[in-house]
Design an enzyme around this catalytic site. Structure first.
Site, PDB file in Angstrom:
ATOM      1  N   HIS A 132      -7.333  -9.679 -10.350  1.00 30.20           N
ATOM      2  CA  HIS A 132      -5.942 -10.083 -10.158  1.00 30.20           C
ATOM      3  C   HIS A 132      -5.958 -11.607 -10.187  1.00 30.20           C
ATOM      4  O   HIS A 132      -6.940 -12.214  -9.734  1.00 30.20           O
ATOM      5  CB  HIS A 132      -5.411  -9.689  -8.787  1.00 30.20           C
ATOM      6  CG  HIS A 132      -5.419  -8.227  -8.479  1.00 30.20           C
ATOM      7  ND1 HIS A 132      -6.505  -7.583  -7.972  1.00 30.20           N
ATOM      8  CD2 HIS A 132      -4.431  -7.294  -8.568  1.00 30.20           C
ATOM      9  CE1 HIS A 132      -6.216  -6.308  -7.772  1.00 30.20           C
ATOM     10  NE2 HIS A 132      -4.965  -6.106  -8.124  1.00 30.20           N
ATOM     11  N   ASP A 135      -7.124 -13.155  -6.995  1.00 27.10           N
ATOM     12  CA  ASP A 135      -8.519 -12.940  -6.577  1.00 27.10           C
ATOM     13  C   ASP A 135      -9.346 -14.165  -6.966  1.00 27.10           C
ATOM     14  O   ASP A 135     -10.395 -14.418  -6.377  1.00 27.10           O
ATOM     15  CB  ASP A 135      -9.190 -11.764  -7.304  1.00 27.10           C
ATOM     16  CG  ASP A 135      -8.455 -10.456  -7.123  1.00 27.10           C
ATOM     17  OD1 ASP A 135      -7.755 -10.314  -6.112  1.00 27.10           O
ATOM     18  OD2 ASP A 135      -8.582  -9.582  -8.016  1.00 27.10           O
ATOM     19  N   GLU A 263      -1.166   2.055 -14.099  1.00 23.76           N
ATOM     20  CA  GLU A 263      -2.103   2.741 -13.202  1.00 23.76           C
ATOM     21  C   GLU A 263      -1.272   3.547 -12.200  1.00 23.76           C
ATOM     22  O   GLU A 263      -0.743   3.004 -11.231  1.00 23.76           O
ATOM     23  CB  GLU A 263      -2.963   1.707 -12.472  1.00 23.76           C
ATOM     24  CG  GLU A 263      -4.015   2.349 -11.595  1.00 23.76           C
ATOM     25  CD  GLU A 263      -4.833   1.314 -10.828  1.00 23.76           C
ATOM     26  OE1 GLU A 263      -5.211   0.284 -11.406  1.00 23.76           O
ATOM     27  OE2 GLU A 263      -5.083   1.542  -9.639  1.00 23.76           O
ATOM     28  N   GLU A 299      -6.968   6.213 -11.788  1.00 22.07           N
ATOM     29  CA  GLU A 299      -7.872   6.026 -10.645  1.00 22.07           C
ATOM     30  C   GLU A 299      -8.067   7.364  -9.930  1.00 22.07           C
ATOM     31  O   GLU A 299      -7.097   8.052  -9.587  1.00 22.07           O
ATOM     32  CB  GLU A 299      -7.303   4.993  -9.672  1.00 22.07           C
ATOM     33  CG  GLU A 299      -8.239   4.821  -8.487  1.00 22.07           C
ATOM     34  CD  GLU A 299      -7.839   3.712  -7.528  1.00 22.07           C
ATOM     35  OE1 GLU A 299      -7.527   2.610  -7.989  1.00 22.07           O
ATOM     36  OE2 GLU A 299      -7.851   3.973  -6.311  1.00 22.07           O
ATOM     37  N   HIS A 302      -6.226   7.792  -6.622  1.00 22.56           N
ATOM     38  CA  HIS A 302      -4.773   7.922  -6.777  1.00 22.56           C
ATOM     39  C   HIS A 302      -4.418   9.337  -7.236  1.00 22.56           C
ATOM     40  O   HIS A 302      -3.379   9.878  -6.853  1.00 22.56           O
ATOM     41  CB  HIS A 302      -4.232   6.902  -7.783  1.00 22.56           C
ATOM     42  CG  HIS A 302      -4.434   5.483  -7.349  1.00 22.56           C
ATOM     43  ND1 HIS A 302      -3.963   4.410  -8.078  1.00 22.56           N
ATOM     44  CD2 HIS A 302      -5.048   4.955  -6.266  1.00 22.56           C
ATOM     45  CE1 HIS A 302      -4.284   3.280  -7.448  1.00 22.56           C
ATOM     46  NE2 HIS A 302      -4.953   3.592  -6.361  1.00 22.56           N
ATOM     47  N   ASP A 327     -10.363   3.777 -13.151  1.00 21.42           N
ATOM     48  CA  ASP A 327     -10.817   3.144 -11.910  1.00 21.42           C
ATOM     49  C   ASP A 327     -11.660   4.179 -11.187  1.00 21.42           C
ATOM     50  O   ASP A 327     -11.153   5.180 -10.658  1.00 21.42           O
ATOM     51  CB  ASP A 327      -9.629   2.680 -11.056  1.00 21.42           C
ATOM     52  CG  ASP A 327      -9.241   1.234 -11.381  1.00 21.42           C
ATOM     53  OD1 ASP A 327      -9.766   0.686 -12.372  1.00 21.42           O
ATOM     54  OD2 ASP A 327      -8.417   0.655 -10.652  1.00 21.42           O
ATOM     55  N   ASP A 338      -5.582   5.717   0.713  1.00 15.04           N
ATOM     56  CA  ASP A 338      -6.368   5.230  -0.413  1.00 15.04           C
ATOM     57  C   ASP A 338      -7.630   4.556   0.114  1.00 15.04           C
ATOM     58  O   ASP A 338      -7.621   3.363   0.420  1.00 15.04           O
ATOM     59  CB  ASP A 338      -5.453   4.216  -1.141  1.00 15.04           C
ATOM     60  CG  ASP A 338      -5.962   3.817  -2.485  1.00 15.04           C
ATOM     61  OD1 ASP A 338      -6.861   4.502  -3.006  1.00 15.04           O
ATOM     62  OD2 ASP A 338      -5.452   2.825  -3.021  1.00 15.04           O
ATOM     63  N   ASP A 340     -10.599   4.180  -1.378  1.00 19.21           N
ATOM     64  CA  ASP A 340     -11.365   3.409  -2.379  1.00 19.21           C
ATOM     65  C   ASP A 340     -12.864   3.430  -2.108  1.00 19.21           C
ATOM     66  O   ASP A 340     -13.510   2.376  -2.002  1.00 19.21           O
ATOM     67  CB  ASP A 340     -10.896   1.937  -2.396  1.00 19.21           C
ATOM     68  CG  ASP A 340      -9.546   1.752  -3.059  1.00 19.21           C
ATOM     69  OD1 ASP A 340      -9.164   2.593  -3.894  1.00 19.21           O
ATOM     70  OD2 ASP A 340      -8.865   0.762  -2.736  1.00 19.21           O
ATOM     71  N   ASP A 369     -13.148   0.299  -8.685  1.00 17.69           N
ATOM     72  CA  ASP A 369     -12.124  -0.154  -7.737  1.00 17.69           C
ATOM     73  C   ASP A 369     -12.477   0.479  -6.389  1.00 17.69           C
ATOM     74  O   ASP A 369     -11.803   1.375  -5.890  1.00 17.69           O
ATOM     75  CB  ASP A 369     -10.731   0.249  -8.196  1.00 17.69           C
ATOM     76  CG  ASP A 369      -9.654  -0.458  -7.378  1.00 17.69           C
ATOM     77  OD1 ASP A 369     -10.013  -1.183  -6.446  1.00 17.69           O
ATOM     78  OD2 ASP A 369      -8.467  -0.280  -7.683  1.00 17.69           O
TER      79      ASP A 369
HETATM   80  C1  XLS Z   1      -4.377  -0.244  -5.527  1.00 21.14           C
HETATM   81  C2  XLS Z   1      -4.751  -0.363  -6.908  1.00 21.14           C
HETATM   82  C3  XLS Z   1      -4.994  -1.784  -7.395  1.00 21.14           C
HETATM   83  C4  XLS Z   1      -4.985  -1.847  -8.887  1.00 21.14           C
HETATM   84  C5  XLS Z   1      -4.862  -3.233  -9.429  1.00 21.14           C
HETATM   85  O1  XLS Z   1      -4.301   0.833  -4.962  1.00 21.14           O
HETATM   86  O2  XLS Z   1      -5.862   0.452  -7.132  1.00 21.14           O
HETATM   87  O3  XLS Z   1      -6.166  -2.295  -6.853  1.00 21.14           O
HETATM   88  O4  XLS Z   1      -6.125  -1.269  -9.450  1.00 21.14           O
HETATM   89  O5  XLS Z   1      -3.751  -3.899  -8.948  1.00 21.14           O
HETATM   90 CA    CA Z   2      -7.073   2.835  -4.817  1.00 15.49          CA
HETATM   91 CA    CA Z   3      -7.069   0.742  -8.941  1.00  7.65          CA
END
Ligand code: XLS
Ligand code: CA
Ligand code: CA
Length: 471
Positions: A132, A135, A263, A299, A302, A327, A338, A340, A369
C-alpha cells in the site's frame, strides 16, 4: 520521551548516527549491513530434513506438469504485514520490533524497511512484493509531501532491486486507515474525500508502473455500509465504478498493461461490504463495463468469511475468466474475523492449486497477506512463517498435480454429466435445440423418472486421501 543523541563508530566501514529512545538504539542514515544476521539463505533440503530454516517441499527448480515450481508459485511478500505490523491488536500494543535499527516513522525507517525487505526476499528466494502507498513511507498531513516521500522511497527501492530480479506484484492505495475514509473512499459522502482517494490511486498507479507491478488492487474495506438509514447504495456503487473507470483510463495512459483486481471481502471493517464475494464483484464489474480490465484477487480468509470455501471463490473467478491473483493465507474456523494466518492447511492449498492448475495459472501471483501470531514475535518467526506458507503451497501444488495425473476425479465428473453428452436429448439441450414443449413430451414418454446416479462424495474424498498420503 527521553531522547539522547550520540555518535558511535559503525562496526562496518563508515560512521553512522544513532538515537537512543527509551533505552533502545536506532540508527540514522542508511546502513547497508546485514539485518537478519543469524538467518541463513533458506534452501530446499527435502522432506527428511529437520532443519527449521530449510524448505521441505518448495524446490524452486523442480518441474511439475511442465513448469518449474517457482513459475507455478510466484510468491510475494506483503510489505504491510512483514515489514510494518508489530503484533498490535485491539487489546494490546505491539510485541514485535520492526524498527530494523531506525527511528520509527522517519524516512530512515522507510529505507531500513526496504533494506530489511530485500534481504528477507533474497534469503527466501521470493521474487515479488505487494504494497500500500502508506506502507512505504510515513504519511504526511499534506499529500504533496507524502508524494515527495513516495518518489524518494521508490527511487531507493528501484536502486535496491537492481540485479535482484525482485519486482512488485501489485500495488494499492490505502483508502481505509486515514480518518478521512471513515465513510468510504469511492463510496464517501464527501467530494473532497473522493478527490483525495483519486489522488492516492493516481500516485499508487504511478508507483506500481515505476516498480514493474503486474497488477493493481482495489480492496474496498470501507466501501460498504452499516445502516441503510444513512446510505444511498446505488449512488455509492456508481461513484465507486466512476473512480475505477478513471483509474483504468489513467493507468492505461501511463502504460500500465497489467490487470486491475477487485479483492472481495464480505465484511470487516464495514458490516456490509459491496464486494461481498467473487460473484458479487464480477456482477458489479459487468454492470459497469469494467470486466475487460479487472480480474479477481482472491483471499482465502475472505472467502471463508463470506461463507464459501477458498476453492469456491477461485472456481467462480476462473469460470468467468477472472482469476487474476491470490492472497494466500487462512482464517481460523473458531474465530469469526480476518485473522490473516500463514497457511498450513494442505487440503485447502491442494484444492486451491487444483483450481489454479485447471485455470492454466495466474496472471498475478501468491501474496502472503498473512501475519505471524502476536506471540510469535522474533525475526526468526518472520522467516519460519514464510517457510511454512511456501512449503504449504508447494505441497498443495504437488498434490493437486498428482490428483490431476491420477485422473479419477476428472473421469468421475465427466461421467457424472454423461446423460447430457452421450444421449440424443442431452445433446439437444446442450446445443440449445429443444424447447419446454419437446422436453415435456419426452418426459411424458418416460412416464417415471429414474433417480440420478450417486454423487460418491465419500469415495472421492478417499481418492483425495489416497493421493495425498499413499505412497
Ligand atoms: C484486508 C485486505 C487488504 C488488501 C489490500 O483485509 O486483505 O490487506 O489485501 O488492501
Ligand atoms: Ca485478510
Ligand atoms: Ca488481502
Amino acid at each position: 520521551m527521553h531522547e539522547r543523541r550520540l555518535r558511535v563508530k559503525n562496526m562496518r566501514a563508515y560512521e553512522r548516527r544513532v538515537v537512543v529512545i527509551c533505552g533502545k538504539i536506532y540508527s540514522q542514515g542508511a546502513l547497508m549491513s546485514e539485518i537478519f544476521k543469524n538467518i541463513p539463505v533458506i534452501k530446499y533440503e527435502g522432506a527428511e530434513s529437520k532443519n527449521a530454516f530449510a524448505f521441505k517441499f518448495y524446490d524452486a527448480d523442480k518441474v511439475v506438469m511442465g513448469k518449474k515450481m517457482s513459475e507455478h508459485l510466484p510468491f510475494a511478500m506483503a510489505w504491510w504485514h512483514n515489514l510494518c505490523a508489530d503484533g498490535t491488536d485491539t487489546f494490546g500494543r505491539g510485541t514485535t520490533d520492526k524498527s530494523f535499527g531506525a527511528v520509527p516513522a522517519t524516512m530512515e525507517h522507510a529505507k531500513a524497511k526496504v533494506d530489511a525487505g530485500f534481504e528477507f526476499m533474497k534469503k527466501l528466494g521470493i521474487r515479488y512484493y505487494c504494497f500500500h502507498d502508506v506502507d512505504l513511507v510515513p504519511e504526511a498531513d499534506d499529500i504533496k509531501e507524502t508524494n515527495r516521500r513516495l518518489d524518494e522511497i521508490s527511487d531507493y527501492i528501484l536502486k535496491k532491486s537492481k540485479g535482484t530480479g525482485i519486482k512488485c506484484l501489485w500495488g494499492t492505495a490505502n483508502m481505509f486507515s486515514n480518518p478521512r475514509y471513515k465513510n468510504g473512499a469511492g463510496s464517501t459522502n464527501s467530494a473532497d474525500v473522493y478527490a483525495f482517494a483519486a489522488a492516492q490511486i493516481k500516485k499508487a498507479l504511478d508507483l506500481t508502473v515505476k516498480l514493474g507491478g503486474r497488477g493493481y488492487v482495489f480492496w474496498g474495506g470501507r466501501e460498504g455500509y452499516d445502516t441503510l438509514l444513512n446510505t444511498d447504495v446505488a449512488f455509492e456503487q456508481e461513484n465507486i465504478a466512476r473512480l475505477m473507470k478513471m483509474a483504468v483510463e489513467y493507468g492505461r495512459s501511463i502504460g500500465f498493461k497489467g490487470d486491475f483486481y477487485i479483492e472481495p471481502k464480505p465484511k470487516e471493517p464495514m458490516k456490509h461490504q459491496y464486494d461481498f464475494d467473487a460473484a458479487t464483484a464480477i456482477g458489479f464489474l459487468r454492470a459497469h463495463g469494467l470486466d475487460k480490465d479487472f480480474k479477481m484477487n482472491i483471499e482465502a480468509n475472505h472467502a471463508t468469511l463470506a461463507g464459501h470455501t477458498f476453492e469456491h471463490e477461485l472456481r467462480i473467478s476462473a469460470m468467468n475468466g477472472m482469476l487474476g491473483s491470490i492472497d494466500a493465507n487462512q482464517g481460523d474456523y473458531l474465530l469469526g474475523w480476518d485473522t490473516d494466518e500463514f497457511p498450513f492447511d494442505v487440503y485447502s492449498a491442494t484444492h486451491c492449486m487444483y483450481e489454479v492448475l485447471k485455470a492454466g495459472g495466474l496472471t498475478g501471483g501468491f501474496n502472503f497477506d498473512a501475519k505471524t501470531r502476536r506471540a510469535s514475535n522474533t525475526v526468526e518467526d518472520m522467516f519460519l512463517a514464510y517457510i511454512l506458507g511456501m512449503d504449504t503451497f508447494a505441497l498443495g501444488l504437488l498434490k493437486a498435480a498428482a490428483i490431476i495425473e491420477d485422473g479419477r476425479v476428472d473421469a468421475f465428473i465427466k461421467e457424472r454429466y454423461s446423460t447430457f453428452t452421450d444421449t440424443e436429448m442431452g445433446k439437444k439441450i446442450l446445443a440449445g435445440k429443444t424447447s419446454l414443449k419437446e422436453l415435456a413430451e419426452y418426459a411424458d414418454k418416460l412416464g417415471a423418472c429414474k433417480v440420478p446416479s450417486s454423487g460418491r462424495q465419500e469415495m472421492l474424498e478417499s481418492v483425495m486421501n489416497e493421493v495425498m498420503f499413499g505412497k
